[in-house]
Scaffold this motif. Structure first.
Motif, PDB file in Angstrom:
ATOM      1  N   VAL A   1       0.702  -1.412  -0.283  1.00 19.20           N
ATOM      2  CA  VAL A   1       0.255  -0.065   0.256  1.00 19.20           C
ATOM      3  C   VAL A   1       1.001   1.321   0.216  1.00 19.20           C
ATOM      4  O   VAL A   1       0.668   2.375  -0.715  1.00 19.20           O
ATOM      5  N   ALA A   2       1.865   1.233   0.889  1.00 22.72           N
ATOM      6  CA  ALA A   2       2.370   2.462   0.479  1.00 22.72           C
ATOM      7  C   ALA A   2       4.310   2.151  -0.104  1.00 22.72           C
ATOM      8  O   ALA A   2       4.057   4.277  -0.415  1.00 22.72           O
ATOM      9  N   ALA A   3       3.860   2.080  -1.379  1.00 21.02           N
ATOM     10  CA  ALA A   3       4.459   2.319  -3.008  1.00 21.02           C
ATOM     11  C   ALA A   3       3.556   1.703  -3.365  1.00 21.02           C
ATOM     12  O   ALA A   3       4.002   1.610  -4.709  1.00 21.02           O
ATOM     13  N   GLY A   4       2.032   2.404  -3.300  1.00 13.93           N
ATOM     14  CA  GLY A   4       1.072   2.397  -4.296  1.00 13.93           C
ATOM     15  C   GLY A   4       0.580   1.817  -5.395  1.00 13.93           C
ATOM     16  O   GLY A   4      -0.079   1.943  -5.884  1.00 13.93           O
ATOM     17  N   LYS A   5       0.642  -0.015  -4.747  1.00 12.82           N
ATOM     18  CA  LYS A   5       0.488  -0.974  -5.447  1.00 12.82           C
ATOM     19  C   LYS A   5      -0.348  -1.719  -4.787  1.00 12.82           C
ATOM     20  O   LYS A   5      -1.490  -2.330  -5.601  1.00 12.82           O
ATOM     21  N   ALA A   6      -1.594  -1.180  -4.423  1.00 11.28           N
ATOM     22  CA  ALA A   6      -3.224  -1.112  -3.294  1.00 11.28           C
ATOM     23  C   ALA A   6      -3.560  -0.397  -3.373  1.00 11.28           C
ATOM     24  O   ALA A   6      -2.796   1.093  -2.449  1.00 11.28           O
ATOM     25  N   ASP A   7      -4.487   0.209  -3.721  1.00 11.99           N
ATOM     26  CA  ASP A   7      -5.371   1.875  -3.112  1.00 11.99           C
ATOM     27  C   ASP A   7      -5.811   1.339  -1.785  1.00 11.99           C
ATOM     28  O   ASP A   7      -5.003   2.891  -0.735  1.00 11.99           O
ATOM     29  N   PHE A   8      -6.076   0.503  -0.998  1.00  8.85           N
ATOM     30  CA  PHE A   8      -6.209   0.153   1.108  1.00  8.85           C
ATOM     31  C   PHE A   8      -5.547  -1.392   1.265  1.00  8.85           C
ATOM     32  O   PHE A   8      -5.520  -2.413  -0.046  1.00  8.85           O
TER      33      PHE A   8
END
Length: 332
Positions: free
Chosen positions: A77-84
């Motif tokens: 999530v921190a890397a933007g690979k998932a929104d939540f």
């Protein structure tokens, strides 16, 4: 060949006409990714209810629920690979106090109280933490795990050095033994609403010691929902829509545990015994918002208490304010 050419030409004409049809405009639906912390279970029921009952769709969201695979959800999530993502309070505190802090924040507590604890077979005769001496514990190797065990044993006047710690082999409660010795495991750490209820239904008689009863600071939020700081800052309306639908899903599960269990069974766990899911859901539906004004809300005291515990145990090298770890802005 001539017929194919005519068909192709006709297709192009129809496609061109269709593009001018106002009813064929691109959908306004926003694609959203939610990464779980583990395989689907009753901690996640609200998400599946929101998806099944059309709550996400009503908010204009197309939500894809995925499992974490080999990567930690928090870092993904921190890397933007998932929104939540679904994470845990301790993981968030670790992430925010690391040498290179991760850009995340907690936006909801899925369960208000820590529903995990130590478990052993009743016949092992473990009635308290003091009885951990001379036994073997199987764990997953998280840094906080050993610190928690050490702290509660010390508080009970037990000698931590007399407990043997080994890696878990995945057998859970079924792998516990009521005798000590080489290759014998006597203790584990499990969530009551899943592993313990499942074991009881399978006929195991177990002793369960809740962490929340050993030290009030161990009554932390687990699991929680997290998001990337950039998402919260740049697309707060999407976050509000996602959380409104998610909250509605959990509120449905609170009010209708049996129906919610059937949805989870149908949409995510068709091979899992329905009677077990119903029992698990009945328990967790009563825990989701227990003692809270509404589902998802969090308190500074819970965050500060466990942060203090982690600092005292040397798990983090500095403290961090509760307000920097969570927000209730999206679950009001």
């Amino acid at each position: 060949m001539q017929k194919l050419g005519v068909a192709a030409a006709l297709s192009l004409v129809l496609t061109g006409c269709g593009s001018e049809n106002p009813d064929a405009q691109a959908s306004d639906t926003t694609s959203v990714t939610l990464m779980l912390d583990y395989t689907p279970n009753t901690n996640h029921t609200g998400f599946y209810v929101a998806q099944h009952n059309g709550y996400y769709e009503a908010e204009g969201l197309d939500v894809e629920i995925i499992e974490p695979g080999d990567n930690a959800t928090t870092s993904m999530v921190a890397a933007g690979k998932a929104d939540f993502g679904v994470s845990y309070q301790e993981d968030v505190t670790y992430a925010l106090t690391s040498e290179d802090p991760l850009p995340i924040k907690t936006i909801a507590a899925i369960v208000q109280h820590n529903t995990s604890g130590f478990v052993a077979l009743e016949s092992m005769g473990i009635d308290s933490v003091k009885d951990f001496e001379g036994k073997t514990y199987a764990g997953w190797g998280a840094p906080s795990e050993e610190a928690v065990i050490h702290a509660v044993m010390n508080e009970a006047g037990a000698d931590f050095d007399k407990l043997t710690i080994v890696g878990a082999d995945g057998s859970g409660i079924a792998g516990l033994s009521d005798t000590t010795g080489p290759n014998k495991v006597n203790l584990g750490w499990e969530f009551y609403g899943w592993a313990v209820i499942q074991a009881q239904q399978a006929g195991y008689k177990v002793k369960y010691i809740p962490l929340s009863e050993l030290d009030e600071r161990l009554d932390y939020y687990t699991p929680v929902i997290i998001a990337n700081d950039e998402t919260l800052e740049n697309d707060p309306e999407m976050v509000k829509k996602f959380m409104a639908a998610t909250k509605k899903g959990y509120e449905y599960a609170i009010e209708h545990p049996q129906e919610a269990a059937k949805i989870l069974h149908e949409d995510a766990l068709p091979d899992t015994d329905l009677s077990f899911l119903e029992a698990s859901q009945q328990y967790l539906s009563a825990e989701y918002a227990r003692d809270a004004k509404s589902w998802g809300l969090m308190k500074d005291s819970v965050w500060n208490n466990y942060t203090d515990f982690m600092y005292e145990c040397g798990l983090i090298d500095h403290k961090i304010e509760a307000r920097d770890q969570y927000t209730n802005a999206f679950v009001q």
